[in-house]
Write an enzyme that holds these catalytic residues in place. Structure first.
Site, PDB file in Angstrom:
ATOM      1  N   ASP A  86     -31.776-131.199  14.495  1.00  0.00           N
ATOM      2  CA  ASP A  86     -30.540-131.974  14.399  1.00  0.00           C
ATOM      3  C   ASP A  86     -30.755-133.412  14.875  1.00  0.00           C
ATOM      4  OD1 ASP A  86     -27.932-132.394  13.794  1.00  0.00           O
ATOM      5  OD2 ASP A  86     -27.118-131.411  15.575  1.00  0.00           O
ATOM      6  N   HIS A 101     -33.819-138.122   7.445  1.00  0.00           N
ATOM      7  CA  HIS A 101     -34.428-136.854   7.013  1.00  0.00           C
ATOM      8  C   HIS A 101     -35.911-137.068   6.713  1.00  0.00           C
ATOM      9  CE1 HIS A 101     -30.530-135.132   7.097  1.00  0.00           C
ATOM     10  NE2 HIS A 101     -30.075-135.703   6.006  1.00  0.00           N
ATOM     11  N   LEU A 149     -50.676-119.222  11.987  1.00  0.00           N
ATOM     12  CA  LEU A 149     -49.235-119.390  12.239  1.00  0.00           C
ATOM     13  C   LEU A 149     -48.407-118.951  11.037  1.00  0.00           C
ATOM     14  CD1 LEU A 149     -46.911-120.779  13.983  1.00  0.00           C
ATOM     15  CD2 LEU A 149     -47.301-122.774  12.539  1.00  0.00           C
ATOM     16  N   SER A 183     -24.874-122.712  15.748  1.00  0.00           N
ATOM     17  CA  SER A 183     -24.555-123.157  14.378  1.00  0.00           C
ATOM     18  C   SER A 183     -25.032-122.199  13.291  1.00  0.00           C
ATOM     19  CB  SER A 183     -25.113-124.562  14.127  1.00  0.00           C
ATOM     20  OG  SER A 183     -24.472-125.489  14.950  1.00  0.00           O
TER      21      SER A 183
HETATM   22  C1  FPP Z   1     -29.736-132.083  10.545  1.00  0.00           C
HETATM   23  O1  FPP Z   1     -29.544-133.401  11.024  1.00  0.00           O
HETATM   24  C2  FPP Z   1     -30.871-132.039   9.632  1.00  0.00           C
HETATM   25  C3  FPP Z   1     -30.857-131.546   8.365  1.00  0.00           C
HETATM   26  C4  FPP Z   1     -29.648-130.982   7.735  1.00  0.00           C
HETATM   27  C5  FPP Z   1     -32.046-131.606   7.505  1.00  0.00           C
HETATM   28  C6  FPP Z   1     -33.347-131.222   8.150  1.00  0.00           C
HETATM   29  C7  FPP Z   1     -34.414-131.552   7.206  1.00  0.00           C
HETATM   30  C8  FPP Z   1     -35.575-132.150   7.525  1.00  0.00           C
HETATM   31  C9  FPP Z   1     -36.004-132.497   8.886  1.00  0.00           C
HETATM   32  C10 FPP Z   1     -36.476-132.491   6.380  1.00  0.00           C
HETATM   33  C11 FPP Z   1     -37.787-131.850   6.374  1.00  0.00           C
HETATM   34  C12 FPP Z   1     -37.804-130.375   6.369  1.00  0.00           C
HETATM   35  C13 FPP Z   1     -38.843-129.661   5.888  1.00  0.00           C
HETATM   36  C14 FPP Z   1     -38.875-128.200   6.155  1.00  0.00           C
HETATM   37  C15 FPP Z   1     -39.950-130.272   5.128  1.00  0.00           C
HETATM   38  P1  FPP Z   1     -28.173-134.137  10.669  1.00  0.00           P
HETATM   39  O2  FPP Z   1     -28.314-134.740   9.318  1.00  0.00           O
HETATM   40  O3  FPP Z   1     -27.048-133.185  10.827  1.00  0.00           O
HETATM   41  O4  FPP Z   1     -28.114-135.256  11.763  1.00  0.00           O
HETATM   42  P2  FPP Z   1     -26.789-135.846  12.444  1.00  0.00           P
HETATM   43  O5  FPP Z   1     -26.144-134.727  13.222  1.00  0.00           O
HETATM   44  O6  FPP Z   1     -27.337-136.914  13.345  1.00  0.00           O
HETATM   45  O7  FPP Z   1     -25.926-136.392  11.350  1.00  0.00           O
END
Ligand code: FPP
Length: 231
Positions: free
Chosen positions: A2, A19, A113, A178
């Site tokens: 997050d 991201h 892993l 969550s």
């Molecule tokens: C949550 O942060 C994050 C996500 C919904 C996306 C996670 C995806 C990645 C890290 C991309 C790479 C993943 C792989 C497996 C290659 P948020 O967008 O909710 O952040 P915020 O709470 O600050 O808005």
């Protein structure tokens, strides 16, 4: 994982660049987990609820998963990592599903892993799917109600055959589950940090592992009955 959006906002960048930056942290976490002897790592990449995000963000995230698979699978395979995807994968595009199937097949016999990636995943959905599986077995006569126990139930869960997680790490400052692995996390140690996912580095990763190693896991027993975690 997050905090990508807030990381991007703090740098006056669009959310998708958060991201994108998060992929680097994924790489570091996988590398360090393997180095530190972690046997299973499950990443919550996209929840059932994340479909409700703006169309452009969802589409860029899906593009990022495709790109990450294209770029990283060969290296993961070289490092003996076994990849597995969990979630309502039928909701994904056929292109992404194909890449997922290929990556899983390519790495299926690796012995290092085990890296699980949860996409279109929800803990309640996971439990419902398992419950429906049990109901079907009971209806077709292959299982009796009095045979239903935790072992039979977990057969239908997405991570069946994988030990329950020992440690949950959540970045980004919120202290909640969550709708992640609701069944599996029953006894997990919880580690919450304010660090945003793209900033989460090897020191943060090791701090979480150290926290885990300082714990005595009692599973309902008294402290005298159990030993401390061996790390
Ligand atoms: C949550 O942060 C994050 C996500 C919904 C996306 C996670 C995806 C990645 C890290 C991309 C790479 C993943 C792989 C497996 C290659 P948020 O967008 O909710 O952040 P915020 O709470 O600050 O808005």
């Amino acid at each position: 994982m997050d905090g990508n959006g807030r990381w991007a906002r703090s740098k006056s960048k669009p959310r998708h660049s958060g991201h994108r930056a998060g992929v680097k942290t994924v790489r570091m976490s996988v590398e360090k987990a393997a180095e530190r002897g972690v046997e299973h790592l499950t990443l919550f990449a996209f929840s059932s609820e994340n479909w409700a995000r703006p169309e452009e963000e969802v589409s860029r995230l899906m593009g990022l998963f495709v790109e990450a698979l294209r770029r990283e699978v060969a290296e993961l395979h070289r490092n003996n990592v076994r990849l597995r995807f969990i979630g309502a994968l039928e909701q994904l595009s056929s292109g992404l599903r194909e890449k997922i199937a290929k990556a899983e097949a390519k790495t299926a016999s690796n012995t290092g892993l085990q890296l699980n990636v949860a996409i279109a995943y929800g803990g309640r959905w996971d439990i419902l799917v398992a419950a429906k599986g049990l109901a079907k077995r009971i209806a077709d006569g292959s299982l009796r109600i009095d045979e239903v126990d935790e072992r039979e139930f977990t057969v239908g869960l997405q991570l069946s055959g994988t030990p329950d997680p020992d440690l949950l790490i959540r970045t980004g400052g919120e202290q909640r589950i969550s709708n992640f692995l609701l069944w599996n996390l029953a006894y997990a140690e919880l580690w919450f940090t304010d660090v945003l996912w793209p900033d989460f580095d090897v020191r943060d990763f090791d701090a979480a592992l150290e926290h885990f190693c300082s714990k005595q896991r009692r599973y309902g027993h008294t402290g005298d009955q159990v030993e401390a975690v061996q790390c």
